[in-house]
Design an enzyme around this catalytic site. Structure first.
Site, mmCIF file in Angstrom:
data_model
loop_
_atom_site.group_PDB
_atom_site.id
_atom_site.type_symbol
_atom_site.label_atom_id
_atom_site.label_comp_id
_atom_site.label_asym_id
_atom_site.label_seq_id
_atom_site.Cartn_x
_atom_site.Cartn_y
_atom_site.Cartn_z
ATOM 1 N N ASP A 18 -3.007 29.255 -11.948
ATOM 2 C CA ASP A 18 -2.075 29.994 -12.799
ATOM 3 C C ASP A 18 -2.031 29.342 -14.178
ATOM 4 O OD1 ASP A 18 -0.279 31.988 -13.345
ATOM 5 O OD2 ASP A 18 1.456 30.924 -12.539
ATOM 6 N N HIS B 48 6.362 32.793 -23.985
ATOM 7 C CA HIS B 48 6.854 32.316 -22.688
ATOM 8 C C HIS B 48 6.936 30.794 -22.660
ATOM 9 C CE1 HIS B 48 7.432 31.783 -18.398
ATOM 10 N NE2 HIS B 48 6.327 31.059 -18.330
ATOM 11 N N GLU C 32 7.708 36.483 -12.246
ATOM 12 C CA GLU C 32 6.913 36.340 -13.460
ATOM 13 C C GLU C 32 5.911 37.480 -13.478
ATOM 14 O OE1 GLU C 32 5.381 32.300 -13.842
ATOM 15 O OE2 GLU C 32 7.326 31.684 -14.661
ATOM 16 N N GLU D 154 2.674 38.942 -14.496
ATOM 17 C CA GLU D 154 1.405 38.356 -14.931
ATOM 18 C C GLU D 154 0.247 39.317 -14.647
ATOM 19 O OE1 GLU D 154 0.671 34.363 -13.695
ATOM 20 O OE2 GLU D 154 2.807 33.808 -13.665
ATOM 21 N N ASP E 202 4.343 36.300 -9.871
ATOM 22 C CA ASP E 202 4.437 34.890 -9.490
ATOM 23 C C ASP E 202 5.915 34.566 -9.231
ATOM 24 O OD1 ASP E 202 4.087 32.135 -9.245
ATOM 25 O OD2 ASP E 202 4.083 31.818 -11.409
ATOM 26 N N ARG F 220 13.605 28.959 -9.640
ATOM 27 C CA ARG F 220 13.755 28.105 -10.824
ATOM 28 C C ARG F 220 14.474 26.805 -10.526
ATOM 29 N NH1 ARG F 220 9.772 30.029 -13.748
ATOM 30 N NH2 ARG F 220 10.029 32.260 -14.208
ATOM 31 N N GLN G 189 12.018 24.545 -8.724
ATOM 32 C CA GLN G 189 10.999 24.152 -9.702
ATOM 33 C C GLN G 189 11.513 23.103 -10.687
ATOM 34 O OE1 GLN G 189 9.736 27.523 -12.047
ATOM 35 N NE2 GLN G 189 8.357 26.340 -13.334
ATOM 36 N N LYS H 132 7.066 27.648 -6.398
ATOM 37 C CA LYS H 132 6.127 28.754 -6.586
ATOM 38 C C LYS H 132 5.357 29.094 -5.311
ATOM 39 C CE LYS H 132 6.125 28.743 -11.287
ATOM 40 N NZ LYS H 132 6.190 29.935 -12.160
ATOM 41 N N THR I 119 3.076 34.744 -3.835
ATOM 42 C CA THR I 119 2.554 35.334 -5.070
ATOM 43 C C THR I 119 2.016 36.706 -4.686
ATOM 44 O OG1 THR I 119 1.853 33.127 -5.804
ATOM 45 C CG2 THR I 119 0.901 35.033 -6.952
ATOM 46 N N GLU J 287 13.767 34.090 -18.849
ATOM 47 C CA GLU J 287 13.805 34.345 -20.285
ATOM 48 C C GLU J 287 14.665 35.561 -20.613
ATOM 49 O OE1 GLU J 287 9.346 34.230 -19.716
ATOM 50 O OE2 GLU J 287 9.493 33.992 -21.888
#
Lengths: 406, 406
Positions: free
Chosen positions: B116, B123, B189, B191, B223, B227, B230, B243, B247, B351
């Site tokens: 990844d 970002h 996420e 992606e 993904d 948080r 992480q 993570k 996925t 975000e």
């Protein structure tokens, strides 16, 4: 009690009986077991005896064997042992023993996911001091969880594979352009790898007390590391190209059962770990009394002791799955560099030469901060077995080749 | 020029023709191509026509197809297109088209290694500000190399798979004990994933100008990220359990060729990148004009534009191999979260809600900082095709299930 004529102190004695994958002449790769300097063709023997799992030996990896699960693997190991103990098998087995020097050894496992931990307090503290001199040696999470990250499964290679020095970027001076080229600080990490059987169901976790059911076997592992590439790239998402070019493992996988007499208590965990990392009994959280040796061009440069590791392999496996991540047969996790408290037991050149500032003197009169082209690194190890026997952890070796021109 | 009766603006029109793996009734999984609301059984058609590569379609993954290499894959795509253009195939093809609603879709690729990246400047800068408020938004290496890390290949799942909320440790107050339990800040996420064909030889690298030969196709990729887990675990070795639980990728892999009309220049790279990350011609380093949408319980919450990405997919692939790491067919690399400069284009809730401080209002009247159990997240996308046609990037969807009790 065996018909096998093998000196009591021979490497790969009956206390070890490790599995590997070999091929001879033009025959396909299949599973063998090593004893002394010979390899027994398990596929041929199992077929001759009409063994119910004969098919798992006629495979180019140990994955089908591992897929049988812990209980059946224990039965298979008992059967293998019986082949050498029961005189009635003597002729059959003798006919299928080959000198190991005459066969080709292959990567024994089809590696699914590869995770590398960071379980030595001394190593983590040393690296912290070298890479992050302005921060505390250990990050604040270190004693609460076994830190780990995913490595590249596709570049796990078998002992004996040459290692091409990687190209990459290095940290620039101030705001300059990063230098690019062959790594100037190529290193090794002396580690122990654990080969895992699965599968597990999505969303479930392996409890510490159930870890042995998934720990199929042990390999020695050299996590080749380009320190300059790693130091520049690793913030904030961790090591990537500094590690992903190659990881070497030994050709022989020692069944976890063979290490039953090597289980020892951990050095001690303080503060206490969270409940999910605790076992139900004292036996669940264990260390391993594995004696490792690192040789560089034949000179012994370090002798790490695995019993110094802070985290138990069982805790690493549990942590790896506590978020519900599934295991697959062939998953491989490694301990991280095995380093004790004295320099003679540091498992990387980064630590052993303190980032090159205290070079090692080799037997040939040369010195080393990091690896030079042509250098040969060999990791070996052993563990105590039953009644004073030794379990041979095999070896993992590799020669450094010059970087390729891009 | 096609015999197919399909509205001009239908999703999955002839500009897309993505490959997937499906099964129907009790038949084995095999390769199909999607057109409109139907899937064509390529294995049956190829066998009926005695296609030289018919065997690659009778497989439970696209890996055998990819293994043919870029040139043959282009020929296969041309042949598939011809099936729909040439009226003589009409009856045969018609007999092997099935409603997609009546088949089961599987993970299309046997994922080898999963990497990844972190290729959106917006970002990386946003995450830096949120996770490391005392440091500069972008780390010093960010504009010199596409930062990436290895993820867990074994937990890549196909669109539609439920996502069990992970358990894990969170950062404690001061020196306290880390709280443990279900993640309280579960995120997504948005992606784009790139499916790669190999193999490459040990020690070699893929040049930027050769990247297209290894870029088989594109998927949308979610993904999923915890948080809190992480943030506590990721120093110093990067994201791991935050993570690795899941996925998700779309079931349909859009051949890279289909995006030829979506190639655009990058927004611009300053300072200039090192020579190994430059192409030989202007076309080698390209962005992609992919329009993405993120829906949470049906409400559109973000519309990221892939053309805003700082790094080119070709540069990511080159960087991944510049250290000599081999590629295997089935390798998957993802772009990292696609975020533009305005909040409406931020590709993560971290975000989008600025770490939960600015909750999103959904159509049902509720608000969200992070994901709640039962939430359904769906990513969709499209790209410009030839002559105003649209290429459908498919979708990837998943529902959050409550954490399991340990």
């Amino acid at each position: 009690m065996t018909w096998l004529e093998l000196p009591h102190d021979a490497a790969y004695g009956l206390a070890t009986l490790p599995y590997g994958v070999f091929s001879a002449d033009d025959a396909p790769s299949q599973v063998g077991v090593r004893v002394g300097d010979q390899v027994l063709d398990l596929s041929e023997v199992a077929q001759a005896l009409d063994h119910e799992h004969a098919d798992v030996f006629a495979q180019p990896s140990l994955n089908a064997l591992m897929e049988l699960g812990a209980q059946r693997c224990r039965e298979v190991r008992a059967w293998v042992r019986e082949l050498f103990d029961d005189d009635t098998y003597r002729d059959l087995v003798g006919a299928h023993l080959r000198p190991v020097a005459g066969v080709r050894l292959h990567l024994p496992v089809e590696v699914a996911d590869y995770v590398d931990f960071y379980a030595s307090e001394s190593h983590a503290s040393n690296v912290g001091k070298i890479f992050r001199p302005d921060s505390p040696g250990l990050p604040p999470n270190w004693k609460h969880l076994p830190i780990g990250y995913h490595g590249r499964a596709g570049t796990v290679v078998v002992s004996g594979s040459d290692i091409v020095r990687p190209n990459g970027q290095r940290r620039p001076d101030a705001d300059g352009v990063p230098p690019f080229g062959p790594s100037t600080t190529l290193d090794i990490e002396c580690e122990v790898g654990f080969v895992v059987s699965g599968p597990t169901a999505t969303g479930t976790s392996v409890r510490v007390s159930d870890a042995r059911d998934h720990l199929f076997g042990v390999v020695l592992l050299n996590d080749w590391s380009a320190r300059d590439i790693q130091a520049w790239e690793y913030v904030p998402l961790g090591p990537f190209l500094g590690k992903s070019f190659a990881t070497s493992i030994s050709a022989w996988v020692v069944p976890f059962e063979a290490l039953a007499y090597a289980e020892v208590p951990l050095p001690g965990q303080d503060p206490p770990v969270l409940p999910y990392l605790q076992g139900q009994t004292d036996r669940d959280v264990f260390g391993l009394d594995l004696h490792l040796e690192v040789r560089l061009n034949g000179s012994l440069v370090s002798a790490p002791e695995f019993r110094d590791m802070y985290w138990s392999p069982a805790q690493m496996l549990t942590h790896l799955t506590v978020n519900g991540a599934t295991l697959r047969t062939g998953d491989l996790f490694a301990s991280g560099t095995v380093s004790g408290s004295s320099p003679e037991t540091f498992g990387s050149l980064l630590e052993r030469t303190w980032n090159g500032t205290a070079p090692l003197a080799l037997a040939d009169g040369t010195t080393r901060g990091f690896l030079e082209d042509g250098d040969v690194v060999t990791l070996t190890g052993w563990a105590p077995g039953r009644d004073g026997a030794q379990v041979t952890l095999g070896k993992v070796t590799g020669t450094v080749l010059p970087a390729r021109r891009l």
